[in-house]
Design a protein around this motif. Structure first.
Motif, PDB file in Angstrom:
ATOM      1  N   ARG A 240      -7.041  -4.177  -2.231  1.00 37.54           N
ATOM      2  CA  ARG A 240      -6.181  -4.100  -3.497  1.00 37.54           C
ATOM      3  C   ARG A 240      -6.443  -3.077  -4.676  1.00 37.54           C
ATOM      4  O   ARG A 240      -5.897  -2.708  -5.378  1.00 37.54           O
ATOM      5  CB  ARG A 240      -6.948  -5.457  -4.089  1.00 37.54           C
ATOM      6  N   ALA A 242      -6.287   0.122  -3.439  1.00 38.49           N
ATOM      7  CA  ALA A 242      -6.006   1.455  -2.905  1.00 38.49           C
ATOM      8  C   ALA A 242      -5.155   2.354  -3.915  1.00 38.49           C
ATOM      9  O   ALA A 242      -5.174   3.643  -3.913  1.00 38.49           O
ATOM     10  CB  ALA A 242      -5.004   1.014  -1.685  1.00 38.49           C
ATOM     11  N   GLY A 243      -4.350   1.461  -4.581  1.00 41.27           N
ATOM     12  CA  GLY A 243      -3.400   2.310  -5.719  1.00 41.27           C
ATOM     13  C   GLY A 243      -4.385   2.978  -6.629  1.00 41.27           C
ATOM     14  O   GLY A 243      -4.028   4.386  -6.922  1.00 41.27           O
ATOM     15  N   ASN A 246      -5.986   6.043  -4.963  1.00 38.89           N
ATOM     16  CA  ASN A 246      -5.137   7.191  -4.874  1.00 38.89           C
ATOM     17  C   ASN A 246      -4.807   7.958  -6.190  1.00 38.89           C
ATOM     18  O   ASN A 246      -4.925   9.258  -6.394  1.00 38.89           O
ATOM     19  CB  ASN A 246      -3.459   6.697  -4.759  1.00 38.89           C
ATOM     20  N   ASP A 305      -2.940   8.545   2.051  1.00 35.18           N
ATOM     21  CA  ASP A 305      -2.439   7.535   1.269  1.00 35.18           C
ATOM     22  C   ASP A 305      -3.485   6.200   1.345  1.00 35.18           C
ATOM     23  O   ASP A 305      -3.204   5.729   2.532  1.00 35.18           O
ATOM     24  CB  ASP A 305      -0.997   7.044   1.390  1.00 35.18           C
ATOM     25  N   ARG A 307      -3.141   3.438   0.831  1.00 44.33           N
ATOM     26  CA  ARG A 307      -2.363   2.072   0.878  1.00 44.33           C
ATOM     27  C   ARG A 307      -2.250   2.024   2.434  1.00 44.33           C
ATOM     28  O   ARG A 307      -2.177   0.879   2.925  1.00 44.33           O
ATOM     29  CB  ARG A 307      -1.351   1.860   0.202  1.00 44.33           C
ATOM     30  N   SER A 308      -2.342   3.086   3.161  1.00 43.04           N
ATOM     31  CA  SER A 308      -2.434   2.971   4.733  1.00 43.04           C
ATOM     32  C   SER A 308      -3.679   3.167   5.150  1.00 43.04           C
ATOM     33  O   SER A 308      -4.094   2.677   6.290  1.00 43.04           O
ATOM     34  CB  SER A 308      -1.150   3.849   5.226  1.00 43.04           C
TER      35      SER A 308
END
Length: 367
Positions: A240, A242-243, A246, A305, A307-308
């Motif tokens: 959660r 991850a953004g 980044n 990234d 998110r991956s």
């Protein structure tokens, strides 16, 4: 229409940060297919191979039999006991410990903006190791089976939160300061553990060293049920975040301008990483290099990234620990190697190769 610095920042707010590079469309599904295939192959290998081999069809029959499904394949009670009582909880713990370490490593590398960041640098492993060594010396682990894992978990988490609090100044935590404090505390606790070892008798010495070297040999269902939810919760929290990770890679000031509550995100990430690592270390001992190497391996194929990267690091970490534990059980079967030794043997050359590859890429870029 409003113009000005604030409006320009709103217009610049990206769905993914500028540092995230688009990958070819085929690369992501291909990478996940390979990771999934490796993971499933190692799950079957861990359940079937060892001092007592069990065929794949019998493994499937035993697992489905626990769900009340009979596929007509016969197996003995000894095979059922080996697979269900011994190997399934060990396999589950290996996958969970590896996933927790991999995710923690990826998150901390993004948070510290340092490719050498590792869960051990924030004090979890050394705190857990010191707590276990001290409890063994004092004879506190001779009671219930959960005493040692509980002591390890609490020791690692408390030390990490202490380092975090010590690094806080004027309401903010300096990540560089936290990294340096973690390195200093790790060195201090390593000396303290050595001192405890010098005071220990033969039995306590064996227990401490065996745990510090790492092992899943004592895996039972109770450990999987206890540690598993903690690791899964930590992984969910880090996914959660991850953004925010980044954007944090751009720097604290830039992330703050783009709407990230920096201090809150830093605390959540550090605490979740400590939770995942502490729960894993509590049941498996000190397992090195996984949190350092796993994110680097998948970063080469899924990109930066988070998110991956974070989900892929979970799978690659699980693959590394499953493979290491399989080697620990089978290389000199029926004898068993320490898990931490095997992960170090696997991780060191891989990490040296990654450093060499990065150095060569930088050199070529300089030309």
């Amino acid at each position: 229409m409003t113009t000005g610095p604030l409006a320009q920042l709103r217009e610049r707010r990206p769905s993914a940060p500028p540092t995230v590079t688009a990958l070819p469309r085929w690369r992501m599904p291909f990478s996940w297919t390979v990771l999934t295939a490796l993971f499933l192959a190692l799950v079957l290998a861990n359940l079937g191979l060892g001092a007592f081999d069990v065929g794949v069809e019998r493994i499937i029959a035993i697992l489905l039999g626990k769900l009340g499904i009979d596929i007509g394949v016969q197996y003995t009670s000894a095979e059922e006991a080996v697979v269900w009582v011994i190997r399934v909880p060990r396999m589950i713990l290996a996958a969970l410990v590896g996933a927790g370490l991999g995710v923690s490593g990826a998150a901390l590398q993004g948070l510290f903006r340092n490719p050498l960041a590792d869960p051990s640098l924030i004090g979890v492993s050394s705190g857990a190791a010191f707590a276990v060594a001290l409890s063994v010396l004092l004879g506190l682990t001779s009671g219930a089976v959960f005493i040692q894992p509980l002591v390890a978990f609490v020791g690692g988490l408390v030390l990490t939160l202490g380092i975090y609090a010590f690094s806080r100044s004027a309401g903010r935590v300096q990540m560089a300061t936290m990294l340096l404090v973690g390195i200093a505390v790790n060195a201090l606790l390593a000396s303290a553990i050595s001192f405890i070892l010098s005071l220990s008798d033969d039995g306590a010495l064996r227990d401490i060293v065996y745990w510090i070297l790492g092992s899943l040999g004592g895996s039972v269902w109770d450990y999987a049920v206890t540690a598993g939810p903690l690791i899964l919760i930590a992984i969910f929290v880090l996914v959660r975040q991850a953004g925010a990770l980044n954007l944090l890679t751009l720097g604290d000031a830039e992330a703050r301008h783009l709407g990230v509550r920096v201090e809150r995100s830093q605390f959540i990430i550090v605490t979740a990483a400590a939770l995942a690592t502490g729960a894993g270390v509590a049941v498996a001992g000190v397992v090195g290099f996984v949190g350092l190497v796993a994110p680097h391996l998948v970063r080469l194929v899924v990109g930066p990234d988070h998110r991956s990267l974070i989900p892929a690091s979970a799978v690659s970490g699980a693959i590394l620990v499953l493979g290491a534990d399989l080697g620990a059980r089978t290389i000199f079967a029926p004898a068993e190697l320490p898990l931490g030794v095997v992960t170090a043997v696997i991780g060191t050359p891989v990490f040296l190769y990654l450093i060499h590859r990065a150095r060569r890429s930088l050199a070529m870029g300089g030309w």
